[in-house]
Design a protein around this motif. Structure first.
Motif, short mmCIF file in Angstrom:
data_model
loop_
_atom_site.label_atom_id
_atom_site.label_comp_id
_atom_site.label_asym_id
_atom_site.label_seq_id
_atom_site.Cartn_x
_atom_site.Cartn_y
_atom_site.Cartn_z
N GLU A 191 10.11 18.65 0.43
CA GLU A 191 10.44 17.24 0.17
C GLU A 191 11.92 17.13 -0.21
OE1 GLU A 191 8.28 15.15 0.89
OE2 GLU A 191 6.28 15.94 0.46
N PRO A 192 12.55 16.04 0.16
CA PRO A 192 13.99 15.89 -0.09
C PRO A 192 14.33 15.32 -1.47
CG PRO A 192 13.20 14.05 1.20
CD PRO A 192 12.01 14.95 0.98
N HIS A 234 1.41 10.72 0.07
CA HIS A 234 2.54 10.33 -0.78
C HIS A 234 2.13 9.25 -1.75
CE1 HIS A 234 6.16 12.08 1.63
NE2 HIS A 234 5.27 12.99 1.30
N LYS A 235 0.88 9.26 -2.15
CA LYS A 235 0.45 8.41 -3.27
C LYS A 235 -0.76 9.02 -3.94
CE LYS A 235 -1.60 4.92 -0.17
NZ LYS A 235 -1.69 3.46 0.01
N HIS A 238 9.53 1.62 -5.88
CA HIS A 238 8.65 2.69 -6.34
C HIS A 238 7.90 3.23 -5.13
CE1 HIS A 238 5.84 4.68 -9.15
NE2 HIS A 238 4.97 4.46 -8.20
N PRO A 239 7.72 4.51 -4.94
CA PRO A 239 8.08 5.61 -5.84
C PRO A 239 9.54 6.04 -5.73
CG PRO A 239 6.93 6.50 -3.95
CD PRO A 239 6.93 5.00 -3.79
N ARG A 240 10.35 5.32 -4.96
CA ARG A 240 11.76 5.68 -4.84
C ARG A 240 11.93 7.07 -4.25
NH1 ARG A 240 15.68 8.21 -6.68
NH2 ARG A 240 17.78 7.38 -6.52
N ALA A 241 11.42 7.24 -3.05
CA ALA A 241 11.59 8.50 -2.33
C ALA A 241 11.89 8.15 -0.89
CB ALA A 241 10.32 9.35 -2.41
N ILE A 242 12.81 8.90 -0.28
CA ILE A 242 13.26 8.54 1.07
C ILE A 242 12.11 8.57 2.06
CG2 ILE A 242 14.05 10.91 1.51
CD1 ILE A 242 16.19 9.72 3.36
N ASN A 243 11.10 9.41 1.82
CA ASN A 243 10.02 9.51 2.79
C ASN A 243 8.73 8.82 2.33
OD1 ASN A 243 9.76 11.36 0.80
ND2 ASN A 243 9.46 13.13 2.13
N SER A 244 8.88 7.84 1.46
CA SER A 244 7.72 7.03 1.06
C SER A 244 8.02 5.55 1.28
CB SER A 244 7.42 7.22 -0.43
OG SER A 244 6.57 8.31 -0.63
N ILE A 288 6.68 14.62 -4.13
CA ILE A 288 7.59 13.51 -4.44
C ILE A 288 7.04 12.73 -5.62
CG2 ILE A 288 8.26 13.34 -2.00
CD1 ILE A 288 6.77 10.58 -2.07
N PRO A 289 7.87 11.91 -6.28
CA PRO A 289 7.40 11.18 -7.47
C PRO A 289 6.14 10.35 -7.19
CG PRO A 289 9.78 11.04 -7.33
CD PRO A 289 9.31 11.72 -6.06
N TYR A 290 5.17 10.45 -8.09
CA TYR A 290 3.96 9.64 -8.04
C TYR A 290 3.19 9.81 -6.73
CZ TYR A 290 6.15 7.60 -12.11
OH TYR A 290 6.75 7.44 -13.32
N ASN A 350 0.80 -1.23 0.00
CA ASN A 350 0.00 0.00 0.00
C ASN A 350 0.83 1.27 0.00
OD1 ASN A 350 -2.47 -1.27 -0.09
ND2 ASN A 350 -2.55 -1.53 2.13
N GLY A 354 2.66 4.60 1.21
CA GLY A 354 2.27 5.59 2.21
C GLY A 354 3.44 6.38 2.72
N HIS A 355 3.13 7.28 3.65
CA HIS A 355 4.11 8.25 4.14
C HIS A 355 5.01 7.60 5.20
CE1 HIS A 355 5.78 11.72 6.17
NE2 HIS A 355 5.40 12.48 5.15
#
Ligand SMILES: [Mn+2]
Ligand SMILES: [Mn+2]
Ligand SMILES: [Mn+2]
Ligand SMILES: [Mn+2]
Lengths: 428, 428
Positions: free
Chosen positions: B138-139, B400-401, A287-293, B96-98, A239, A241-242
């Motif tokens: 966002e970073p 974040h989605k 995916h989404p390839r973000a440090i905070n996701s 952030i992406p997506y 799922n 999320g943050h």
């Protein structure tokens, strides 16, 4: 083998290794990553330029050049009995991201040099000789290894699969091929298939990609078999999320599922108990390839090989079991577990092995019979032709990285053995 | 709180939530990924277009607009006692992406609508009111969260670090900023710093990014503290090599080291025993990222947070121990273990909390005091100003989605509470 029919000058085979090195260096500049690394992806601008370079060298060597619908390139030296199946040699020039300049290239440019060597020696082929540059030995762009040789060998399955094949930018195989000037009509793929018997032998010259020849100080590897490779694509979905707001008990993290599967692959490979079983996770995309996701999707690509097909298949089955167990435990969906290919091993032909051994002996080169753990276009050429491979030493066994290196002398030895083997099999 | 000084019409605060939704939808079209997802990266073309959109709305609301050297945008409504510290509100619009279209955006466009509400009600500010759009909360691009607010709050450390900061395309921070029309002179960064006291209060409106308000049917979250976030970058390096040719005992696979560390992060977080400790591996990049290459490099980015700073720091220390142990065990070099930021938690100011609570009560809205587990620009604004945050419910706590969603009514309630709180603090 009627080695007595060879002209005397063949014992004086002289390789222009300086020019060969210069050509290897020039070809390496057609790259999407900075030197010393090489990145050359199927049907990219750099690939198109590199193909032009190879066709030009074939032309300069007096070969008549033809390309098929997917860009396999053939350079032919007509023999005086052209109706008999030709003796072919070749390899690939595509390069995975950030790799080196010898993998495949030695077997294409070295083959053209072998033709030049034979021409300089005054040799006249009986069976025609043919140099082949195969399209996309590496699976980089479309996830399909040995795309060109697989099709040459008549894979209807691949021809069908290519209709729905896209790269990671969602570009279809046919759009990509047509960008590079090749076929955009999917109906025409079967024109690539070659009949069994069209070649009376196929020989590939290649760097060893392993440390044995260098370590043992041996000049030539005579390959007797190619290990059985398989590749698998896996997708997990959760799922997401943050990363701050979703508490740990509420997560189903696709990335952690992927990490767990990666370690399970290693475990299952080691459980085989044989040093010949290997498994690698070269691709693990979050995916989404973000440090905070929290990763909502993870994509893995797994490569596993063995010289024993059944042992490799047990590993694949265990990997599948683990993927399902991890999916269940973590509440993550296993949305894909696709065995992309699961090829059997291939054996070299005894007549080709004999010709290679004889060539090495006559040239006073040390040689050793060995297995190829990497796969090659030869794996598929073996389906339609007697096959053999010539290995040469490479620095520390390095391959698929910028430090990949083969010495001038080792390349010259490989080209000589190749030239002599081609000559023997042509006259045979 | 001198609520008696508020004009009567404030009890009739009317939010134009249809227009607000239209603006949120319009802003979401400035995205590098297809709808319903939003991807808006600092200083990209889409970011520049989105900034223009926000400045235009500020102008239409009668605010005087100023931008600083890194693109923090300020829209000011001058009060009749402009020499007293202004009351500020705002958030971010980078995505952030997506991700989705509400995170941050509700606190920027909602703040402009709060100004419109107050203007329509006939309110006249005593202390000036200011809407701030912060640069890069966002970073994503440079690995630095809350870049704009951190600098506003006077981080000399960040100003220094930015001199050597590049994105993953190797574009420097200053080249990227100058592409978007901002400062290219590193000497001028200190002009962004704001003095303590320049604002008499700062309030941020934001979606909860968690499920509590929705689950409990409560309209407003009054944030009393923001959890302490930390982020870590880790690089492992091994020898790589060919997936077929290098046998398992000869490998030092950077990707497997990364997978092992990812699972260790989860383990250490769970060991804390508190549901408030979280840790996430959102980024795990393998190099060269080819199915038939052993990863020679792996890059991880780890996010860990807690409402207790000391407990979070214990987790960071355990992650470091694991990274070193994995490096040793696998013969992989731990070439980087960088704690990119390790921020303490921030407490809301009691006067701001009281104003928010009073505003909610007067508007007959249910509210609840709560902790923010996500960090926000408010974390840094708290360093130079009394701070408070207003949360509104969001669908299933998603953020974040693309599924991120807040209803018109919930946004209208948030804007009303914000408008009323701004009015109270302006007159105070
Ligand atoms: Mn290769
Ligand atoms: Mn190769
Ligand atoms: Mn966010
Ligand atoms: Mn936010």
């Amino acid at each position: 083998i009627q080695e007595t029919h060879l002209p005397n000058s063949l014992s004086l085979l002289s390789v222009d290794s300086q020019t060969l090195q210069k050509q290897i260096d020039e070809l390496s500049t057609f790259s999407d990553s900075p030197a010393p690394s090489v990145t050359r992806i199927l049907y990219s601008d750099m690939d198109v330029l590199a193909r032009r370079y190879v066709k030009n060298l074939m032309g300069l060597a007096g070969l008549s050049v033809r390309e098929d619908a997917v860009g396999n390139i053939f350079g032919r030296w007509e023999g005086y009995e052209p109706e008999i199946g030709a003796v072919a040699t070749g390899s690939h020039i595509d390069a995975i991201p950030y790799s080196g300049k010898y993998d495949g290239v030695v077997g294409v440019l070295g083959a053209i040099e072998a033709i030049n060597v034979l021409k300089r020696s005054g040799f006249k082929p009986k069976k025609s000789l043919e140099v082949i540059m195969f399209t996309s030995e590496e699976p980089t762009r479309f996830g399909i290894s040995c795309l060109g040789s697989r099709l040459l060998a008549g894979s209807e399955e691949l021809a069908k699969a290519l209709r729905n094949t896209v790269d990671n930018q969602n570009t279809s195989f046919f759009d990509a091929a047509s960008f590079a000037g090749y076929e955009k009509d999917e109906e025409k793929l079967s024109s690539v298939f070659l009949d069994k018997g069209i070649y009376s032998a196929f020989i590939e010259l290649h760097i060893e990609q392993g440390p044995i020849l260098e370590k043992e100080g041996i000049s030539i590897g005579v390959v007797t078999a190619i290990a059985a490779p398989a590749s698998i694509k896996v997708d997990f979905e959760g799922n997401g999320g943050h990363a701050g707001a979703v508490l740990m008990p509420d997560r189903n993290d696709a990335g952690l599922a992927a990490a767990e599967l990666a370690l399970a692959v290693e475990k299952h490979v080691l459980e085989s108990g044989s040093v010949d079983t290997v498994g690698t996770i070269g691709i693990m995309d979050l995916h989404p390839r973000a440090i905070n996701s929290i990763p909502s999707k993870a994509h893995l690509e797994i490569d596993t090989r063995d010289i024993e097909e059944s042992r490799r298949n047990i590993v694949i089955e265990k990997i599948h079991q683990s993927a399902m167990a991890i999916s269940k435990k973590r509440g993550v969906k296993l949305s894909e577990f696709q065995i992309v290919n699961q090829d059997p091993p291939a054996l070299s032909d005894s007549s080709v092995i004999k010709a290679m051994e004889l060539a090495a002996s006559e040239l006073n080169l040390t040689y050793k019979k060995m297995i190829s753990r990497a796969y090659h276009d030869s794996l598929f050429m073996a389906r339609i032709s007697p096959m053999g491979m010539i290995f040469i030493p490479c620095y520390k066994g390095y391959s698929h990285k910028p430090e990949e290196f083969a010495s001038l002398d080792d390349m010259a030895n490989g080209v000589k053995v190749l030239a002599s083997t081609l000559a023997k099999l042509s006259l045979h």
